[in-house]
Design a protein around this motif. Structure first.
Motif: not given
Length: 381
Positions: A265-284
Motif C-alpha cells: 500500500m501507498a499512503p498517498r496518490p499513486h502512479n496508477s491513479g494519474h489517469y484520473s486527471i483526464d478520465a474522471c470528473d474528480v482526480s485523485q
C-alpha cells in the motif's frame, strides 16, 4: 478550511506537483518543503522552503505558513510529521505513514484488517534465515524499509540463493515472500475523510516492468467484477483500521486460482491513479486536497475509458543517444493527454511523465495507446 488558506506538502516530486496544481485550481495557496532547489513541485508552488525533511527551522516555517500539511511520498521521516502535527492538522498521520514504511508492519496491518497477503517470513538475523520454511521458495526477498519501484528486491530460487541475496542487501531487515502464480495485477484508490467518509475510484489493471509501473487500464478488463468489489472492500477496511485520512492506494495480485492477495500500500496518490486527471470528473489529487482541507468527498466518476503509459527517462536515451521523443506524432493522435513533470535530467528508470489516452470505449483507448507506444518505442502489452 476554505479556499484561500495555504496547504503544505512534504516532498517536491511529481506527486507534489500535481497536488499543488489541484490545490491552486481550487483556490488554495501552496507551500512545498523539499531540499532540492529544482524540485518539480517547488517550481509551481506559491512558496518553496528549501530544507531537509528533519530541519526544525524548515518544519516550523512550513507549520507557520500552512493551515494543514500532507506528504507526497511514504519515506518522509515520521518525526517530521509528528513535529508538524503538534501545530497543524497532518493527513495522513505519522502512525499510518510509518506502517507503510516497513513491509513487516504493513503486512501485520493488512492481516489485522482481514486482508490476505502473500505467505512470508521476516529475515533480520542469521537465525531467522536458517529457520525459513522451504515452502516459501522460490520467492522474492525484499528489504523491509525504503524499497520502491523494484529497488531492494531479489528473486531467489533456493536456500543458497536466499543466503546470498540477504548478504547482497547488507544483511538488513528483509521480508521473504513466496512467489505466486499471477493472473493479473490491480490497484484500488480510496479516499477517507476525517469524518470516516470513504469514496473510491474504479479498479485499475496494471502492467509492471522491472518493478516499475508501465501501463494502467481502466476499466480493469478481464478482472471479475465480484473480485473488483472484494478489492474495494478490502482497501476500505484497511483505511478504516488505520484511521486513515487522505488518499490511500492498495495494490493487489489476482492469482491464477482466482483469489486475491494484497501486495503493498501507498499512503498517498499513486502512479496508477494519474489517469484520473483526464478520465474522471474528480482526480485523485482533487480528493487529496479535499481530504486535507476537510471539504466534502464525492464519489469519482469515470467518464472516459482510458489507458495510461508511464514515460521513463529511457525514452530520451534510446540507442544510447539522447534525443527528444516524437511528441508531435503522439499528440496528433486523438484523445492523448501528455503530462511531463518538469524534471531537468532524463535518467534510465526515472519517471519523467505519463501519457493518458481517453476514448469513447475501452477498445478505442487501447488501440490508440498502442499506436502511441509504437511511436515512442515502448513495449506492447
Amino acid at each position: 478550511m476554505a479556499p484561500g488558506a495555504a496547504l503544505g506538502v512534504l516532498g517536491g516530486g511529481q506527486l507534489g506537483r500535481m497536488f499543488v496544481h489541484a490545490a491552486q485550481q481550487m483556490g488554495y495557496a501552496t507551500v512545498v518543503l523539499d531540499p532540492d532547489a529544482a524540485s518539480p513541485a517547488g517550481a509551481v508552488a506559491h512558496r518553496h522552503i528549501r530544507a531537509d525533511y528533519l530541519d526544525p527551522a524548515g518544519l516550523d516555517e512550513l507549520a507557520g505558513m500552512a493551515a494543514a500539511v500532507t506528504t507526497e511520498f511514504e519515506n518522509v521521516p515520521a518525526a517530521a510529521l509528528e513535529r508538524l502535527a503538534r501545530a497543524r492538522p497532518v493527513a495522513p498521520g505519522a502512525a499510518a505513514v510509518a506502517v507503510c514504511q516497513d513491509r513487516l508492519a504493513e503486512k501485520a496491518a493488512l492481516q489485522r484488517a482481514g486482508v490476505a497477503c502473500a505467505p512470508h517470513a521476516a529475515i533480520a538475523s542469521a537465525e531467522q534465515l536458517a529457520r525459513v520454511d522451504p515452502a516459501l521458495l522460490p520467492g522474492i526477498l525484499k528489504t523491509a524499509r525504503l524499497g520502491y519501484d523494484g529497488k531492494g528486491q531479489v528473486r531467489v530460487e533456493s536456500a543458497a540463493q536466499l543466503a546470498a541475496a540477504w548478504e547482497s542487501l547488507g544483511r538488513s531487515a528483509c521480508v521473504l515472500e513466496r512467489r505466486l502464480d499471477l493472473a493479473a495485477e490491480i490497484s484500488v484508490l480510496v479516499t477517507r475523510g476525517a469524518d470516516g467518509a470513504v469514496v473510491h475510484f474504479p479498479v485499475q489493471r496494471n502492467v509492471h516492468r522491472d518493478g516499475i509501473l508501465a501501463v494502467t487500464r481502466v476499466p480493469a478488463d478481464g478482472v471479475d467484477t465480484a473480485l473488483q468489489a472484494d478489492a474495494i472492500a478490502a482497501a476500505t477496511r484497511l483505511a478504516a483500521a488505520l484511521d486513515y485520512v487522505g488518499v490511500l492506494c492498495v495494490e493487489f495480485f489476482v492469482l491464477a486460482d482466482g483469489s486475491l492477495v494484497a501486495n503493498e500500500m501507498a499512503p498517498r496518490p499513486h502512479n496508477s491513479g494519474h489517469y484520473s486527471i483526464d478520465a474522471c470528473d474528480v482526480s485523485q489529487f482533487d480528493l487529496q486536497v479535499r481530504a486535507l482541507a476537510g471539504a466534502p468527498l464525492v464519489e469519482p466518476r469515470l467518464h472516459s475509458p482510458c489507458v495510461m503509459l508511464n514515460l521513463l527517462g529511457d525514452l530520451w536515451l534510446q540507442g544510447g543517444v539522447a534525443a527528444e521523443p516524437d511528441w508531435a506524432g503522439v499528440l496528433a493522435l486523438p484523445g492523448v493527454h501528455l503530462h511531463l513533470y518538469g524534471k531537468a535530467e532524463a535518467r534510465a528508470g526515472r519517471k519523467m511523465g505519463h501519457l493518458t489516452v481517453t476514448a469513447a470505449d475501452a477498445g478505442g483507448a487501447d488501440a490508440t495507446a498502442r499506436r502511441a507506444a509504437a511511436l515512442l518505442g515502448l513495449a506492447g502489452w
